[in-house]
Design an enzyme around this catalytic site. Structure first.
Site, PDB file in Angstrom:
ATOM      1  N   CYS A  36       0.132   3.730   2.804  1.00 30.14           N
ATOM      2  CA  CYS A  36       0.609   3.161   4.074  1.00 30.14           C
ATOM      3  C   CYS A  36       2.106   3.438   4.233  1.00 30.14           C
ATOM      4  O   CYS A  36       2.562   3.838   5.309  1.00 30.14           O
ATOM      5  CB  CYS A  36       0.353   1.660   4.126  1.00 30.14           C
ATOM      6  SG  CYS A  36      -1.389   1.187   4.029  1.00 30.14           S
TER       7      CYS A  36
ATOM      8  N   CYS B 278       0.834  -1.211   0.000  1.00 26.24           N
ATOM      9  CA  CYS B 278       0.000   0.000   0.000  1.00 26.24           C
ATOM     10  C   CYS B 278       0.873   1.267   0.000  1.00 26.24           C
ATOM     11  O   CYS B 278       1.578   1.532   0.973  1.00 26.24           O
ATOM     12  CB  CYS B 278      -0.904  -0.043   1.229  1.00 26.24           C
ATOM     13  SG  CYS B 278      -1.783   1.477   1.590  1.00 26.24           S
TER      14      CYS B 278
END
Length: 87
Positions: free
Chosen positions: A20, A17
Site C-alpha cells: 500500500c 501495508c
C-alpha cells in the site's frame, strides 16, 4: 465516505501495508493524469466499508460510477493498470 455520484477510484489500504505504501508515487501520478477522483479508505478505521465492498486483500482498488462498482484490482498496480481499471 465514498461518493455515490460520478466516477471515483477507491483505494482500500492500511498504514502497516508495505505494498500500500509502495503505491504512493503511482497514485500521485494517477491523480496528475486522470480526471477520476481518488478516495482512500483505511480498512483498519473503516472495517464496515471494507466488508461492504468485500475487500479481502490490500491494496484493493475499486472503480465506481454513481455508487456502483464497475471494476476492481487487488495488489500493486502500475499507472497503466489503474488507468485501464477506470476506462
Amino acid at each position: 465516505m465514498i461518493p455515490t455520484e460520478g466516477k471515483v477510484l477507491v483505494d482500500f489500504y492500511a498504514d502497516w501495508c508495505g505494498p500500500c505504501k509502495a503505491m504512493g508515487p503511482t497514485l500521485d501520478a494517477f491523480q496528475e493524469v486522470s480526471d477520476v477522483p481518488l478516495v482512500k479508505v483505511n480498512v483498519d478505521q473503516e472495517r464496515d466499508l471494507a466488508t461492504k465492498y468485500d475487500v479481502r486483500g490490500i491494496p484493493c482498488f475499486i472503480y465506481m460510477e454513481d455508487g456502483i462498482a464497475k471494476s476492481r484490482a487487488t495488489g500493486r498496480q502500475s499507472l497503466q493498470q489503474l488507468k485501464e481499471l477506470c476506462a
